[in-house]
Write an enzyme that holds these catalytic residues in place. Structure first.
Site, short mmCIF file in Angstrom:
data_model
loop_
_atom_site.label_atom_id
_atom_site.label_comp_id
_atom_site.label_asym_id
_atom_site.label_seq_id
_atom_site.Cartn_x
_atom_site.Cartn_y
_atom_site.Cartn_z
N TYR A 33 0.93 -1.25 -0.10
CA TYR A 33 -0.03 0.04 -0.15
C TYR A 33 0.79 1.11 0.05
CZ TYR A 33 0.78 1.08 5.11
OH TYR A 33 1.31 1.21 6.08
N ARG A 101 -8.79 -20.36 -1.46
CA ARG A 101 -7.48 -20.27 -0.43
C ARG A 101 -6.20 -21.26 -0.90
NH1 ARG A 101 -5.62 -22.08 4.55
NH2 ARG A 101 -4.62 -20.29 5.59
N LYS A 150 6.51 -2.17 1.68
CA LYS A 150 5.30 -1.49 2.57
C LYS A 150 4.24 -2.16 2.53
CE LYS A 150 3.05 3.36 3.23
NZ LYS A 150 3.25 3.15 4.81
N1 PDD Z 1 2.77 5.03 7.21
N2 PDD Z 1 7.42 3.90 8.81
C1 PDD Z 1 6.25 3.06 8.88
C2 PDD Z 1 6.41 2.09 9.46
C3 PDD Z 1 5.25 3.46 8.41
O1 PDD Z 1 4.02 2.89 8.00
C4 PDD Z 1 5.39 5.05 7.59
C5 PDD Z 1 3.98 5.30 7.03
C6 PDD Z 1 6.45 5.41 7.62
C7 PDD Z 1 6.55 6.94 6.96
O2 PDD Z 1 6.67 7.01 5.66
P1 PDD Z 1 6.22 8.11 4.64
O3 PDD Z 1 7.00 9.23 5.04
O4 PDD Z 1 6.65 7.55 3.21
O5 PDD Z 1 4.74 8.05 4.93
C8 PDD Z 1 7.68 5.11 8.42
C9 PDD Z 1 1.52 5.46 6.60
C10 PDD Z 1 1.59 7.17 6.49
C11 PDD Z 1 0.35 4.92 7.04
O6 PDD Z 1 0.56 3.46 7.36
O7 PDD Z 1 -0.59 5.39 7.21
#
Ligand code: PDD
Length: 286
Positions: A33, A101, A150
């Site tokens: 995501y 699944r 992510k």
């Molecule tokens: N989260 N570290 C983690 C574990 C994160 O989930 C996020 C972002 C960041 C910061 O990354 P960025 O600057 O690219 O947003 C660091 C998003 C905002 C969320 O899960 O809502």
């Protein structure tokens, strides 16, 4: 208000949007995501988020659902259809569904699922939380080893936020082998004198898009940046601390595990970096 969302090529009301119960995002957290912020109806650092999305998809051998240009068009259309001035765009791509699944990945050519929706957040830039600063607790980092991807495996970060809430605090920083990795949904920093300290990039942390921009801006503002491991104790003894993320920009931290930093209000460097980040990001928004 019912939002218009995007699911696999179609714009439709959120109440009519559906995904298969066999989708691997649902069954296996087999999905990645991105969260991109919107200011003045424009996207902040879209290219950075699109590049990281591609990196996450490549790392998991997952197909790209569409081109970067198509993605930009979808984001812009959702912002327009939902009348977003300040807020967030959430994007999720999953490995799709084979109609059952199975631990084994679906057959090659199975289309990925792609979902995008907006979150309207008036006052995001001018947030009262940022004026107050965040109170943080530390928790063990028990996540898997590829935090640079992510993925939507967000159960532990959610639990971390709940542990913070239970302790009467705002968020948690995670600690592994004695050193801070990152916040539950943000990157973590402390400031001592003119120096900003943050953990170096590796598979231990998410390579924050906001992190990259803020570190560049800090250097342009003649601040020193040290990318190295640090402990909670070191951060507690700092002049100030902060986190960065697309959803909260630069968020001052005023307390760590019950220890107040400075006078317990947001520090001048965190406040200044927040201002610079917002100003520069608005200018570069598309
Ligand atoms: N989260 N570290 C983690 C574990 C994160 O989930 C996020 C972002 C960041 C910061 O990354 P960025 O600057 O690219 O947003 C660091 C998003 C905002 C969320 O899960 O809502």
């Amino acid at each position: 208000m019912t939002r218009t969302v995007y699911v696999n090529g179609t714009y439709l009301p959120e109440t009519e949007a559906t995904i298969s119960i066999f989708d691997r995002g649902f069954l296996m957290a087999d999905a990645v995501y991105e969260v991109t912020s919107v200011l003045d109806g424009k996207l902040i650092d879209f290219d950075g988020h699109a590049m990281r999305l591609k990196r996450s998809l490549d790392a998991l051998d997952m197909a790209e659902p569409c081109s970067t240009k198509e993605l930009l068009d979808i984001c812009r259309k959702l912002v327009e259809l939902n009348g977003i001035d300040e807020g967030l765009i959430y994007l999720q791509v999953t490995r799709g569904s084979d109609g059952d699944r199975d631990f084994v990945f679906p057959a090659e050519g199975t289309p990925p699922s792609i979902v995008l929706f907006t979150q309207n957040k008036p006052g995001l830039a001018d947030s009262p939380a940022a004026q107050k600063g965040a109170r943080i607790i530390s928790i063990d980092d028990i996540r898997w080893g590829r935090r640079d991807i992510k993925t939507v495996q967000l159960l532990y970060p959610s639990m971390g936020k709940m542990m913070a809430k239970k302790a009467g605090c705002d968020d948690a920083w995670m600690v592994e082998d004695g050193y801070v990795t990152e916040g539950t949904s943000n990157n973590a920093y402390f400031v001592k004198g003119n120096t900003i300290v943050t953990r170096p990039l590796s598979s231990d942390i998410l390579h924050g898009i906001t992190r990259k921009a803020v570190l560049r801006m800090a250097q342009e503002a003649q601040l020193k940046v040290e990318e190295r491991l640090f402990t909670i104790q070191e951060a507690q003894a700092a002049d100030e601390a902060f986190t960065t993320s697309a959803s909260a920009f630069v968020m001052p931290v005023v307390e760590i595990d019950g220890v107040r930093l400075g006078d317990g209000t947001p520090g001048p460097i965190a406040r200044r970096l927040r201002e610079i980040y917002l100003e520069e990001s608005r200018k570069a928004a598309i």
